[in-house]
Design an enzyme around this catalytic site. Sequence first.
Site, PDB file in Angstrom:
ATOM      1  N   ASP A 155     -61.835 -67.164  45.747  1.00 58.05           N
ATOM      2  CA  ASP A 155     -61.779 -65.754  45.512  1.00 58.05           C
ATOM      3  C   ASP A 155     -61.742 -64.872  47.004  1.00 58.05           C
ATOM      4  OD1 ASP A 155     -61.621 -63.220  44.130  1.00 58.05           O
ATOM      5  OD2 ASP A 155     -63.191 -63.586  42.792  1.00 58.05           O
ATOM      6  N   ASP A 195     -57.132 -59.708  36.925  1.00 55.88           N
ATOM      7  CA  ASP A 195     -58.345 -59.667  36.060  1.00 55.88           C
ATOM      8  C   ASP A 195     -58.101 -58.965  34.626  1.00 55.88           C
ATOM      9  OD1 ASP A 195     -60.048 -60.765  37.865  1.00 55.88           O
ATOM     10  OD2 ASP A 195     -60.686 -58.882  38.798  1.00 55.88           O
TER      11      ASP A 195
HETATM   12  C1  DGJ Z   1     -62.912 -61.435  40.692  1.00 53.88           C
HETATM   13  C2  DGJ Z   1     -61.935 -62.399  39.927  1.00 53.88           C
HETATM   14  O1  DGJ Z   1     -60.857 -62.090  40.045  1.00 53.88           O
HETATM   15  C3  DGJ Z   1     -62.894 -62.492  38.718  1.00 53.88           C
HETATM   16  O2  DGJ Z   1     -62.103 -63.576  37.938  1.00 53.88           O
HETATM   17  C4  DGJ Z   1     -64.097 -63.348  38.957  1.00 53.88           C
HETATM   18  O3  DGJ Z   1     -64.123 -64.588  39.639  1.00 53.88           O
HETATM   19  C5  DGJ Z   1     -65.134 -62.296  39.909  1.00 53.88           C
HETATM   20  N1  DGJ Z   1     -64.233 -61.681  41.011  1.00 53.88           N
HETATM   21  C6  DGJ Z   1     -66.369 -62.945  40.116  1.00 53.88           C
HETATM   22  O4  DGJ Z   1     -67.041 -62.137  40.862  1.00 53.88           O
END
Ligand code: DGJ
Length: 691
Positions: free
Chosen positions: A447, A515
């Site tokens: 991430d 997301d």
């Molecule tokens: C952002 C990601 O897009 C989410 O899926 C998740 O992993 C969060 N970060 C966790 O902090």
Amino acid sequence: MPAPEPRLWVVDTPNTSYVVALDADDRLHGLHWGPKLTYEQASELELPRTQRHGIFDAQGFPLDLNPASAIRYGQTGLQVRFGDGTRELELRFTAASESDRALELVFVDSHYPLEVRVRYRSLDDGDVIERSTALRNTGDEPIEIVRADSATWVLPRLEDYRLSQLHGEWGSEFQLTRGAIPHGETLIGSRRGFTGHHSNPWLAIDDGTATETLGAVWSTNLAWSGSWRTTVERYPNDRVTVSAGFGHDPVTFDLGAGETLETPVATGVYTEGGFSASANAWHDYALGHVLPHPEEDRPVLYNSWEATTFDIDLHSQIALAEKAADMGCELFVMDDAWFGARTSDRAGLGDWWPNPDRFPDGLGPLIGRVRELGMRFGIWVEPEMVNPDSELYRKHPDWVYHRPHRRRTEMRNQLVLNLAREDVREWMEDWLDRLLTENDIDFVKWDMNRPFTEAGWPDEDDADRLWIDHTRNLYRVIDAIRAKHPRVRIESCASGGGRVDLGILRRTDQVWTSDNTDGIDRIEIQEGLAQAYPARVMGAWVTDSPNPFTRREVPLDFRFHVAMAGVLAVGGDLHEWSGDELARGKELVDAYKEVRPTIQHGRRHPLRAGGIGGVQYVRGEETVVLAWRKARRFGNPDAPVKLHGLDADAKYRDEATGRVHHGAVLMAHGLDLGLDPGDYASGMVRLTRLS
Ligand code: DGJ
């Protein structure tokens, strides 16, 4: 010394040609990008003549290698500043080397010690052309590099020009828009240090008449995951160029004596057959030449983020893993909050060891149980970031990008590590290696949750190179980790789809698309991503209803059918799902597994019929149709959905009903999907071609 012959080159792909030629002043012109031409045919093409209007000398002609030089007032793809302040380049052609599918043209400045290599490479199984540029400082003093685009693509003269691009923001990435190209410069890019949610480096240009299935399309992309800039320029005389490269204004950096700067690869493809043919050309390219393991089917994963956010421990993860396994998930991914003091987004980033309160015996017990359940195990990391409230930051406050007299701006309570530093790169490679060596991990979700600010590096003379070196070192770390742990697969995530590009896809296996997991919003997000990247990389979770972000209530089948158009995954709080929902979820996961090779590796055709939208994948004998309708107006019965890419003379059996259809009828008149008349109707049809 006279320049060597020839002065015209044809870069061939199986179905197209790109032709460049030098004029008497060694300027490199793009003479053709389109249907195939032989060398003899291309030789008939004329170099553009400069138009002169009194004292105002119109720039007039687009160049394939477009250096800042006299009488060039528009966008230039190559800009430098020599020690004495000189900015104009006078490049002389010195050599060409051609091999089967590669061409390199070498230029040197007529006075200053700069060598420029322009490279083209074509493939034998697709029409994508790869290009790059290399700049070498052959002198003793540094040269300031202001702009070093990988390529400038010269489009042919069209009646009009329309630009298709992907814009967006967090939660609504990959929004496809098409609009007329204005005169002047249209600039898209990212100044954030990563590819970004706001624009993707993919674009397409047509003359305004192309449809999904008809028409010529010129499309480009850039294999780079840091800041980038693409300039589409429409000249006063209606010619258009696309110049793409890494970096952004006003960042410059020094090319030291003897150093070479290699740009990332810029890619371009000319296709006929509408936007769908263009998208499929990109998919074939990604599957044939970019992804590390394109032949693999991506597993159905379960990700715990939306179910638990920061509130996790061994027992709650095991409880979710058991439900996920029952549903048929094949890979269990534990998301954020398993490490350090990370119980919220305020602390712990950078401290990459299991939180002793949450996992007192390390990760072993969880991984062991996940394996007992028959699943693989994946884990979330965010290696480029640190919370100021962390042991790492307390020990190394100078490891983040910062300026001595400026605040350190936090976003999501975190700062960006200076990965351009060798010690940071080594630290990152070490702990990732240790994590993967000590634990039986199959999958890493990598991430990256904030852009750069105060991007300084006080001890470094040429600090701006961090904009390039961060990304290069990111690639180095991932490459090293992959080499040491060849069975580990990686998902690229940056708050959803913020780092999706051909550079990261060379070393990752799939991406987290957005997301936003709302089944309705996802339709457009996925449609946009699919313009450039294949379903095989497009991570799509089914989550809860109402959706935690949008509060929209969408039926389970609809959510599944939309997610099944990519790499299906489950990301809901399965403890909240009813017994019926869990059972139906399992049926749909099982159904997906049966058609997965066709979806993940097949040819994609978008579908539309009145209020019905959808997507069709064709591979070998199998065709899969996924379709959905948000709402139906009274008195407007659903129209049959016309299919694509079938054999008109063949017959196709519907695997659910046993009905046999003629390919010709399916394509000319369509398939009646028999969707439920109510809102949020959806369905999947699987057809097999009969011999
Ligand atoms: C952002 C990601 O897009 C989410 O899926 C998740 O992993 C969060 N970060 C966790 O902090």
